[in-house]
Design a protein around this motif. Sequence first.
Motif, PDB file in Angstrom:
ATOM      1  N   TYR A 122      -1.403 -10.188 -13.514  1.00  0.00           N
ATOM      2  CA  TYR A 122      -2.116  -8.907 -12.791  1.00  0.00           C
ATOM      3  C   TYR A 122      -2.190  -7.792 -14.104  1.00  0.00           C
ATOM      4  O   TYR A 122      -0.675  -7.787 -15.248  1.00  0.00           O
ATOM      5  N   GLN A 145      -6.815  -8.208 -12.548  1.00  0.00           N
ATOM      6  CA  GLN A 145      -6.215  -9.523 -11.706  1.00  0.00           C
ATOM      7  C   GLN A 145      -7.317 -11.004 -12.292  1.00  0.00           C
ATOM      8  O   GLN A 145      -8.186 -11.028 -12.020  1.00  0.00           O
ATOM      9  N   ASN A 148      -1.564  -3.591  -3.587  1.00  0.00           N
ATOM     10  CA  ASN A 148      -1.391  -5.542  -3.762  1.00  0.00           C
ATOM     11  C   ASN A 148      -3.401  -5.772  -3.436  1.00  0.00           C
ATOM     12  O   ASN A 148      -3.586  -7.076  -3.823  1.00  0.00           O
ATOM     13  N   TYR A 176       1.170  -3.319  -6.494  1.00  0.00           N
ATOM     14  CA  TYR A 176      -0.717  -3.074  -7.444  1.00  0.00           C
ATOM     15  C   TYR A 176      -1.059  -1.827  -6.473  1.00  0.00           C
ATOM     16  O   TYR A 176      -1.345  -1.795  -5.560  1.00  0.00           O
ATOM     17  N   ASN A 177      -0.929  -0.857  -7.672  1.00  0.00           N
ATOM     18  CA  ASN A 177      -0.929   0.707  -7.285  1.00  0.00           C
ATOM     19  C   ASN A 177      -1.735   1.308  -7.921  1.00  0.00           C
ATOM     20  O   ASN A 177      -1.767   1.653  -9.065  1.00  0.00           O
ATOM     21  N   TYR A 197      -6.920  -4.987  -2.883  1.00  0.00           N
ATOM     22  CA  TYR A 197      -8.451  -4.509  -3.250  1.00  0.00           C
ATOM     23  C   TYR A 197      -8.547  -3.272  -2.444  1.00  0.00           C
ATOM     24  O   TYR A 197      -8.845  -3.334  -0.885  1.00  0.00           O
ATOM     25  N   ASN A 198      -8.933  -2.020  -3.141  1.00  0.00           N
ATOM     26  CA  ASN A 198      -9.179  -0.839  -2.303  1.00  0.00           C
ATOM     27  C   ASN A 198      -9.784   0.135  -2.967  1.00  0.00           C
ATOM     28  O   ASN A 198      -8.869   0.650  -3.991  1.00  0.00           O
ATOM     29  N   PHE A 258      -6.423  -0.713  -6.914  1.00  0.00           N
ATOM     30  CA  PHE A 258      -5.322  -1.001  -5.359  1.00  0.00           C
ATOM     31  C   PHE A 258      -4.774  -0.652  -4.740  1.00  0.00           C
ATOM     32  O   PHE A 258      -4.283   0.642  -5.472  1.00  0.00           O
TER      33      PHE A 258
END
Length: 200
Positions: free
Chosen positions: A53, A68, A84, A62-63, A86-87, A81
Amino acid sequence: VRTYGYRSIPLRFYSGTVNITARGGYIAYSGQGDKGAANGEGSLYAADGSLVYEGEFADNMYNGQGKQYYPSGTPQYTGSFTDNLYNGQGSYYRPSGIMEYQGDYVMGVRTGQGTLYDSVGSQIYQGSFLNDEIVYQDFLDRPTDEVAGLYSGETTVYQSEDEYCVAMPEIDAVYAAKDGSDTLENQWTVDQIFVLRDSV
């Protein structure tokens, strides 16, 4: 650039660019650190040296924006992210490097508006997703010309005098349309959708 073991005491008091080694002795993280945690821009590596990553971190997770990778080095996901997962907006790729999905994610699952692509990168569906599934209900009560805007993949059409069905194998569904020749718009409208899976 300073290098610390992931459990070292000096790392807990250091802020700035840092290399952090894992228990095996390899550099697992390289980037911005603050008080023992990955915070800011950085890269995470596997034991074999392959990139896992790269992007933004906060509290070792992860923010923010990042990318990735598969173990082969091919990008797996690029986008936003949160902890951690996916968002937000992102793109997911197959191991071959061809995009599979582009659109909205909510805490790790495809939810919202998105576009699905086949194994050669051609668009097959553009519309709503919920919990990683296509929202098949969106096909109902739409004229067939609008449905063609949602699904643009391979189709097989079955038609008789008053029945009209279209198989959409790339999304595992079939829709049936009712005759609209006696309506003002003269349009066939989808009145049934069949999902060809054990569960959805």
